[in-house]
Design an enzyme around this catalytic site. Structure first.
Site, PDB file in Angstrom:
ATOM      1  N   HIS A 160     144.062  44.587  32.272  1.00  0.00           N
ATOM      2  CA  HIS A 160     144.310  44.508  30.816  1.00  0.00           C
ATOM      3  C   HIS A 160     142.998  44.564  30.030  1.00  0.00           C
ATOM      4  O   HIS A 160     142.919  44.047  28.922  1.00  0.00           O
ATOM      5  CB  HIS A 160     145.054  43.216  30.440  1.00  0.00           C
ATOM      6  CG  HIS A 160     146.234  42.923  31.308  1.00  0.00           C
ATOM      7  ND1 HIS A 160     147.512  43.347  31.024  1.00  0.00           N
ATOM      8  CD2 HIS A 160     146.324  42.273  32.498  1.00  0.00           C
ATOM      9  CE1 HIS A 160     148.336  42.946  31.973  1.00  0.00           C
ATOM     10  NE2 HIS A 160     147.643  42.301  32.884  1.00  0.00           N
ATOM     11  N   SER A 281     122.373  61.801  17.390  1.00  0.00           N
ATOM     12  CA  SER A 281     123.112  61.958  16.143  1.00  0.00           C
ATOM     13  C   SER A 281     122.217  62.686  15.150  1.00  0.00           C
ATOM     14  O   SER A 281     121.001  62.565  15.197  1.00  0.00           O
ATOM     15  CB  SER A 281     123.487  60.577  15.613  1.00  0.00           C
ATOM     16  OG  SER A 281     123.628  60.613  14.209  1.00  0.00           O
ATOM     17  N   LYS A 287     120.865  56.585  17.795  1.00  0.00           N
ATOM     18  CA  LYS A 287     122.029  56.832  18.649  1.00  0.00           C
ATOM     19  C   LYS A 287     121.776  57.733  19.844  1.00  0.00           C
ATOM     20  O   LYS A 287     120.962  58.642  19.815  1.00  0.00           O
ATOM     21  CB  LYS A 287     123.171  57.417  17.809  1.00  0.00           C
ATOM     22  CG  LYS A 287     123.702  56.372  16.868  1.00  0.00           C
ATOM     23  CD  LYS A 287     125.109  56.620  16.470  1.00  0.00           C
ATOM     24  CE  LYS A 287     126.080  56.611  17.629  1.00  0.00           C
ATOM     25  NZ  LYS A 287     127.379  57.094  17.140  1.00  0.00           N
ATOM     26  N   GLU A 294     132.960  62.171  26.828  1.00  0.00           N
ATOM     27  CA  GLU A 294     133.891  62.320  25.705  1.00  0.00           C
ATOM     28  C   GLU A 294     134.549  63.695  25.725  1.00  0.00           C
ATOM     29  O   GLU A 294     135.754  63.837  25.503  1.00  0.00           O
ATOM     30  CB  GLU A 294     133.163  62.129  24.374  1.00  0.00           C
ATOM     31  CG  GLU A 294     132.801  60.686  24.091  1.00  0.00           C
ATOM     32  CD  GLU A 294     131.975  60.561  22.824  1.00  0.00           C
ATOM     33  OE1 GLU A 294     132.426  59.867  21.907  1.00  0.00           O
ATOM     34  OE2 GLU A 294     130.884  61.148  22.747  1.00  0.00           O
TER      35      GLU A 294
END
Ligand code: ARG
Length: 464
Positions: A160, A281, A287, A294
């Protein structure tokens, strides 16, 4: 409109296709992908025609050589069919006739584009499956190498997405080796049904010529031939099965991607990604983004979409060939391309893009209650019924949380107040390393089990 000089159709047609319809109808823009297989399939067909006495041996040879010449032209970038060719099959036949003269027009004896395209697609998929299987092995090797370096590295295990029990990181990585092993095996199984020859099924009903389907099938390395000509030209089960196997590969890659994305976040902080496998970025200079996982996670959607498309394309088709079947190609080609691209990228990511952060991992497993089950097991091993022990430990967790203490910070007196069965060895029993080591049941995360599993995986990879 005048009859186009390039019109392939029989004399029944009086006018050429409307230019927009010609474009709409054509598959040459994508089925050029099949060209090598079309040439190989046609060479086998020509040899079979000659062997069966349907054409002369010289004619057979001329066709085979002409087709080989087209192969060379194509490889050198000199063969560039256009819309007027409609599809790869017509393009090859036209070029062949230019090259070898009228004998080129004999190639299509006892054959239809329907059995031809089925043959090509199967040859294509067979080769692609082999390539994907190789890539799966490379992916497994990368996982295994990483696992071998991280047997002793502990990582929180979750259910979970809540801390559950600590794990050997190798055990976690080996779970993906298992998944990709099933992927590999599934592809082998699909391959058995890809590797059946429809060549000689004709348009739908077979042919009047005395062909030898087994001979052309043998030449092409098919294991057997379709027994029913209608089924042979209209079956695309093998494509759907492949799309399904490809989808499962993507499910697995996507799950791993999701974990890596989480692990790379500041919140988890379990891994850093190397510059060679991450991007920045355009506005936030701090970043470093996990674009590779992804993209893999996103591309899973494309592949699932292709599976759905194939199922829907097939579901309402009356026997036998219908032009709808032309729509199977882009779905298949893109599934193949996507799976190959994702496997390659993920393998590179594992090989050189990802670093586990031992300090963060140790900190994580040391500072939670994921050893609570072990306290219950400790009592249960001393004869306290497990459910009773479980309830007792639940209370301990509650009071410890309230007091801002970890289980290992309780004194022996505190333990013994909870239950007299606790002794000094409770501290050893709940240390994360011991918690992992103790799970020595078959297939568990205990180090002995992990070592055994690594050995099994290594042997398997060396064999294949
Ligand atoms: N381009 C066609 C396809 O991909 C080849 C078969 C055409 N057959 C036909 N009867 N029109 O399906």
């Amino acid at each position: 409109m005048e009859t186009s000089p390039t019109q392939t159709w029989s004399q029944r047609f009086e006018t050429a296709l409307h230019p927009a319809i010609a474009i709409f109808n054509a598959s040459i823009g994508f089925d050029i992908e099949l060209i090598e297989y079309d040439l190989t399939g046609s060479q086998a067909h020509a040899k079979m025609l000659a062997k069966s006495g349907i054409i002369s041996p010289e004619e057979g040879e001329q066709l085979v050589n002409g087709l080989e010449q087209i192969r060379q032209e194509y490889r050198q970038g000199q063969f560039q069919p256009g819309i007027e060719d409609e599809d790869v099959h017509f393009a090859v036949e036209r070029r062949l006739t230019q090259l070898v003269g009228d004998v080129g027009k004999k190639l299509h004896t006892a054959r239809s584009r329907n059995d031809q395209v089925g043959t090509d697609t199967r040859l294509y998929l067979r080769a692609q499956i082999e390539a994907i299987q190789q890539q799966l092995k490379a992916f497994q090797r990368a996982l295994l190498t990483l696992a071998e370096a991280h047997v002793e590295t502990l990582i929180p295990g979750y259910t979970h997405l809540q801390r559950a029990q600590p794990l050997s990181l190798a055990h976690h990585l080996l779970a993906y080796v298992e998944m990709s092993q099933r992927d590999w095996e599934r592809l082998s199984d699909v391959s058995r049904r890809v590797n059946i020859s429809p060549l000689g099924c004709g348009a739908l009903a077979g042919t009047t010529f005395p062909i030898d389907r087994h001979y052309s099938a043998d030449l092409l390395g098919f294991e057997r031939v379709y027994s029913n000509s209608l089924d042979g030209v209209s079956d695309r089960d093998f494509a759907i099965e492949f799309a399904c196997a490809a989808s499962l590969i993507m499910v697995h890659l996507s799950r791993l991607s999701e974990e890596i994305i989480l692990w790379a976040s500041e919140e988890f902080g379990f891994v850093t990604l190397n510059d060679s496998c991450s991007t920045g970025s355009s506005i936030m200079p701090q970043k470093k983004n996990p674009d590779v996982p992804e993209l893999v996670r996103g591309k899973a959607g494309r592949v699932f979409g292709h599976l759905q498309a194939l199922l829907v394309i097939m579901k309402g088709l009356p026997l036998a060939y219908n032009k709808d079947l032309q729509e199977d190609k882009e779905a298949l080609f893109d599934s193949v391309k996507t799976v190959k691209g994702c496997l390659e990228a993920m393998t590179i990511l594992l090989q050189e893009g990802i670093n586990f952060r031992p300090n963060r991992l140790i900190q994580a497993v040391n500072e939670d209650f994921s050893n609570a089950t072990d306290v219950a097991d400790y009592l249960a091993a001393k004869g306290v019924p497990f459910r009773e022990a479980y309830n007792l430990v639940g209370k301990v967790v509650k009071t410890s949380l309230a007091a801002g203490k970890l289980l290992r910070e309780l004194t022996l007196e505190e333990w013994q107040e909870i239950h007299p069965a606790f002794e000094e060895d409770i501290y050893e029993a709940i240390a994360p390393r011991q918690v992992v080591a103790a799970r020595n049941s078959f297939g568990g995360t205990g180090f002995e089990q992990v070592q055994r599993a690594l050995q099994v995986a290594r042997n398997l990879l060396d064999e294949q």
